[in-house]
Enzyme design. Structure first.
Site, PDB file in Angstrom:
ATOM      1  N   GLU A 271       0.843  -1.200   0.000  1.00  0.00           N
ATOM      2  CA  GLU A 271       0.000   0.000   0.000  1.00  0.00           C
ATOM      3  C   GLU A 271       0.874   1.244   0.000  1.00  0.00           C
ATOM      4  OE1 GLU A 271      -2.907   0.018   3.103  1.00  0.00           O
ATOM      5  OE2 GLU A 271      -3.713   1.982   2.527  1.00  0.00           O
TER       6      GLU A 271
ATOM      7  N   ASN B 129     -12.272  -1.053  -1.187  1.00  0.00           N
ATOM      8  CA  ASN B 129     -11.576  -1.712  -0.081  1.00  0.00           C
ATOM      9  C   ASN B 129     -12.256  -1.343   1.226  1.00  0.00           C
ATOM     10  OD1 ASN B 129      -9.023  -2.739   1.475  1.00  0.00           O
ATOM     11  ND2 ASN B 129      -9.309  -0.624   2.196  1.00  0.00           N
ATOM     12  N   GLU B 130     -12.499  -2.313   2.060  1.00  0.00           N
ATOM     13  CA  GLU B 130     -13.130  -2.072   3.367  1.00  0.00           C
ATOM     14  C   GLU B 130     -14.252  -1.051   3.207  1.00  0.00           C
ATOM     15  OE1 GLU B 130     -10.265  -1.532   6.547  1.00  0.00           O
ATOM     16  OE2 GLU B 130      -9.524  -3.560   6.254  1.00  0.00           O
TER      17      GLU B 130
ATOM     18  N   TYR C 152      -7.039  -9.135  11.013  1.00  0.00           N
ATOM     19  CA  TYR C 152      -5.789  -8.829  11.723  1.00  0.00           C
ATOM     20  C   TYR C 152      -5.874  -9.381  13.145  1.00  0.00           C
ATOM     21  CZ  TYR C 152      -4.442  -5.590   8.018  1.00  0.00           C
ATOM     22  OH  TYR C 152      -4.079  -5.042   6.810  1.00  0.00           O
TER      23      TYR C 152
ATOM     24  N   GLU D  22      -5.991  -9.195   3.259  1.00  0.00           N
ATOM     25  CA  GLU D  22      -5.190  -8.555   4.320  1.00  0.00           C
ATOM     26  C   GLU D  22      -5.196  -9.480   5.525  1.00  0.00           C
ATOM     27  OE1 GLU D  22      -5.886  -4.390   5.206  1.00  0.00           O
ATOM     28  OE2 GLU D  22      -6.379  -3.971   3.095  1.00  0.00           O
TER      29      GLU D  22
ATOM     30  N   GLN E 117       1.898  -6.342   5.525  1.00  0.00           N
ATOM     31  CA  GLN E 117       2.150  -5.985   4.153  1.00  0.00           C
ATOM     32  C   GLN E 117       3.542  -6.445   3.765  1.00  0.00           C
ATOM     33  OE1 GLN E 117       1.028  -1.998   2.959  1.00  0.00           O
ATOM     34  NE2 GLN E 117      -0.841  -2.019   4.160  1.00  0.00           N
TER      35      GLN E 117
HETATM   36  O1  AHR Z   1      -2.989  -2.566   6.106  1.00  0.00           O
HETATM   37  C1  AHR Z   1      -3.282  -1.345   6.708  1.00  0.00           C
HETATM   38  C2  AHR Z   1      -4.759  -0.962   6.607  1.00  0.00           C
HETATM   39  O2  AHR Z   1      -5.531  -1.918   7.277  1.00  0.00           O
HETATM   40  C3  AHR Z   1      -5.340  -0.965   5.225  1.00  0.00           C
HETATM   41  O3  AHR Z   1      -5.110   0.220   4.564  1.00  0.00           O
HETATM   42  C4  AHR Z   1      -6.795  -1.161   5.474  1.00  0.00           C
HETATM   43  O4  AHR Z   1      -7.453  -1.804   4.417  1.00  0.00           O
HETATM   44  C5  AHR Z   1      -6.835  -1.964   6.758  1.00  0.00           C
HETATM   45  O5  AHR Z   1      -7.703  -1.431   7.664  1.00  0.00           O
END
Ligand code: AHR
Length: 560
Positions: A66, A223-224, A296, A359, A409
């Protein structure tokens, strides 16, 4: 005859040893011996070659880059005039290492950044490209690097596609759904994929060195979208998705559109989105290749809070409970895949739509940045390597469900494979895991039964358990890759490996571990955590292997 390939480390309970006793020492010399079956294995791994689960898509081993902090500028892009070794402005050491991990696909330019990005800013002559305020500007330190806060657009579509070609990857572009109209999505596809000489945008592409189409197949549509990507409800986003997907130019090639999917266990998003898509009829489902799941592992508070900032733990400083806490968060991935898959099946009975986990990784609080001022940068330790091995094994075990996954990432951010700053570069323990697992790509996943007793530990005064050995196996012709994680922080597990209806001829073993579970690589000590590898010629029906504590192991067994 059975073999034993390393010493049993039972009783090694010392959590934090000051001496450095790495995997290399562990596997070296006298420890690497073949013995009979006189010792009793405490675990058993049974590989069922005749129970195929499906082909493991190489795209499960995908990446995410990103336009955020030090990922693009300093990480990937150093510039054509840089003294840092580079190929057309792209960091050469990164290219070399990404070839080793057989990088299959890279997602760009976000993330949240994608829904603020105008692709036109990153095409055309480089010296004419505008500088724009980065989406993440508000989080950037004021004295941090200017090109992190104000994007110079030196790295745009051409440079990204060139990077992908240099490393042998496919590009996966994320289109802006929040702040650009659908027509701009069509135009970006036109810029990338329209035949040479066919359109004004193809001419623009040619005028900057790329006459032939890029042939970009994978496109994220927002995205999201439940958050930074527009704050939509699931049905609202579904309407937007239908509009964006309705008439994208194809140029004779298949496009795989990825819809913005759920966060964690938000089943309502998956259900609400698919319900609204279907409202226009079953044919609408055909426009979706994948549904993006983001997950995450961030809450290390042991149930004390759900606050995003307070719940996070430190990347490098942690105790034994924190170790297991992160892994507990990691194993949730399997239930998320199964749960969302089940919901998807309510609407898509044939399961045409795949999950795209674009992600994933641990997310810690700030404080362990290799380069001061790089936002969202953290130092991956051996704990992150074990977490990553465990996650990749989960994906391998669900090859029919997971079409793609992208570690968040690639470099200088979250669960990075690499850290870089100026001339400095190092591979993190996570990067080593990706290299150790590369032979799974494109292989046939086979059902594998792990029988290994649970780990018992004290979770803040309450008894807690965590699973013992876990892993995955895949077959590529006569080569069986078996990857195994031993999550026990201090005890080895010795396992009998049983492969029905085949003999083992040779083994390549790679073990990543360290006596200090906090061990990590840095610019000053780039080889603190590296896998130890060994080739073994043997003739055996079964094998026996002692998996060190806190380790990730890859065994490539040649069968006959
Ligand atoms: O990876 C960092 C951020 O996490 C990304 O930009 C977003 O899609 C997610 O919330």
């Amino acid at each position: 005859m059975s073999i034993r390939i390393s010493p049993i480390m039972r009783g090694r309970r010392e959590f934090l040893r000051k001496t450095s006793f790495g995997a290399a020492a562990f596997l070296a010399g006298r420890h690497f011996s073949f013995v009979g079956t006189s010792t009793t294995a405490d675990s058993r791994i049974e590989v069922l070659l005749d129970e195929p689960l499906g082909v493991i898509s190489p795209n499960i081993y995908g990446h995410f880059a990103e336009n955020l902090g030090g990922v693009i500028y300093d990480g990937i892009w150093v510039g054509e005039n840089s003294s840092v070794p580079q190929v057309d402005g792209i960091r050469k050491e990164l290219i070399d290492h990404m070839r080793k991990v057989k990088a299959s696909v890279v997602r760009f330019p976000g993330g949240c950044f994608a829904d603020s990005y105008d692709w036109r800013d990153g095409v055309g002559p480089v010296d004419k490209r505008p500088r724009r305020t980065n989406f993440w500007e508000g989080v950037e330190p004021k004295d941090g690097a200017a090109n992190h806060r104000y994007d110079p657009n030196q790295f745009g579509t051409n440079e990204f596609v060139h990077f992908c070609r240099l490393i042998g990857s496919q590009p996966y572009l994320a289109a802006n759904l929040r702040s650009l109209p659908a027509q701009e999505f069509d135009r970006w596809v036109e810029y990338c994929n329209s035949p040479a000489g066919s359109t004004t945008l193809a001419d623009l592409r040619a005028s900057t060195g790329y006459p032939e189409p890029f042939g970009v197949r994978y496109w994220g549509v927002g995205n999201e979208s439940w958050g930074c990507g527009g704050n939509f409800t699931a049905p609202e986003y579904a309407v937007e998705f239908r509009r964006f997907a309705a008439a994208v130019p194809r140029y004779g090639m298949e496009l795989s559109l990825v819809a913005s999917g759920p966060n964690d266990d938000n089943w309502d998003w998956t259900r609400g989105f698919l319900e609204e898509i279907l409202r226009k009829g079953p044919g609408q489902m055909r426009s979706i290749y994948g549904l993006a799941l983001h997950y995450y592992a961030w809450n290390l508070s042991r149930g004390r809070t759900h606050d995003w900032n307070e719940g996070k733990g430190d990347a490098v400083k942690f105790d034994a409970v924190d170790w297991y806490e992160l892994l507990r968060q990691g194993e949730v991935m399997e239930s998320l895949i199964e749960g969302h898959w089940q919901v998807m099946g309510e609407f898509d009975r044939e399961h045409r739509i795949k999950l795209v986990v674009d992600e994933w990784g641990p997310w810690y609080r700030p404080g362990s940045e290799a380069t001061a001022g790089d936002i969202l940068e953290q130092t991956p330790t051996l704990r992150c390597a074990v977490f990553s091995g465990m996650t990749l094994d989960i994906f391998n075990r669900h090859p029919g469900k997971v079409g793609m996954a992208n570690c968040a990432q690639l470099i200088n951010c979250l669960n990075s494979l690499y850290l870089a700053h100026g001339d400095n570069f190092c591979v993190t323990p996570v990067g080593h895991v990706f290299e150790m697992y590369a032979t799974h790509q494109g292989a046939q996943s086979v059902r594998t039964i792990f029988s290994s007793s649970e780990i018992h530990y004290d979770r803040d005064g309450k008894p807690a358990t965590f699973s013992g050995l876990s892993g995955s196996a895949s077959l590529n012709n006569k080569d069986l890759t078996l990857t195994v994680v031993n999550p026990h922080i201090s005890e080895a597990r010795e396992a009998e490996i049983v492969i029905r209806s085949a003999n083992i001829r040779a083994t390549v073993a790679a073990v990543l571990t360290n006596s200090d579970v906090h061990a990590h690589n840095s610019f000053a000590h780039p080889d603190a955590v590296v896998p130890a590898t060994k080739n073994l010629a043997l003739q055996a029906k079964n094998a026996r292997f002692a998996f060190p504590p806190a380790s990730v192991t890859s065994l490539v067994l040649s069968l006959e």
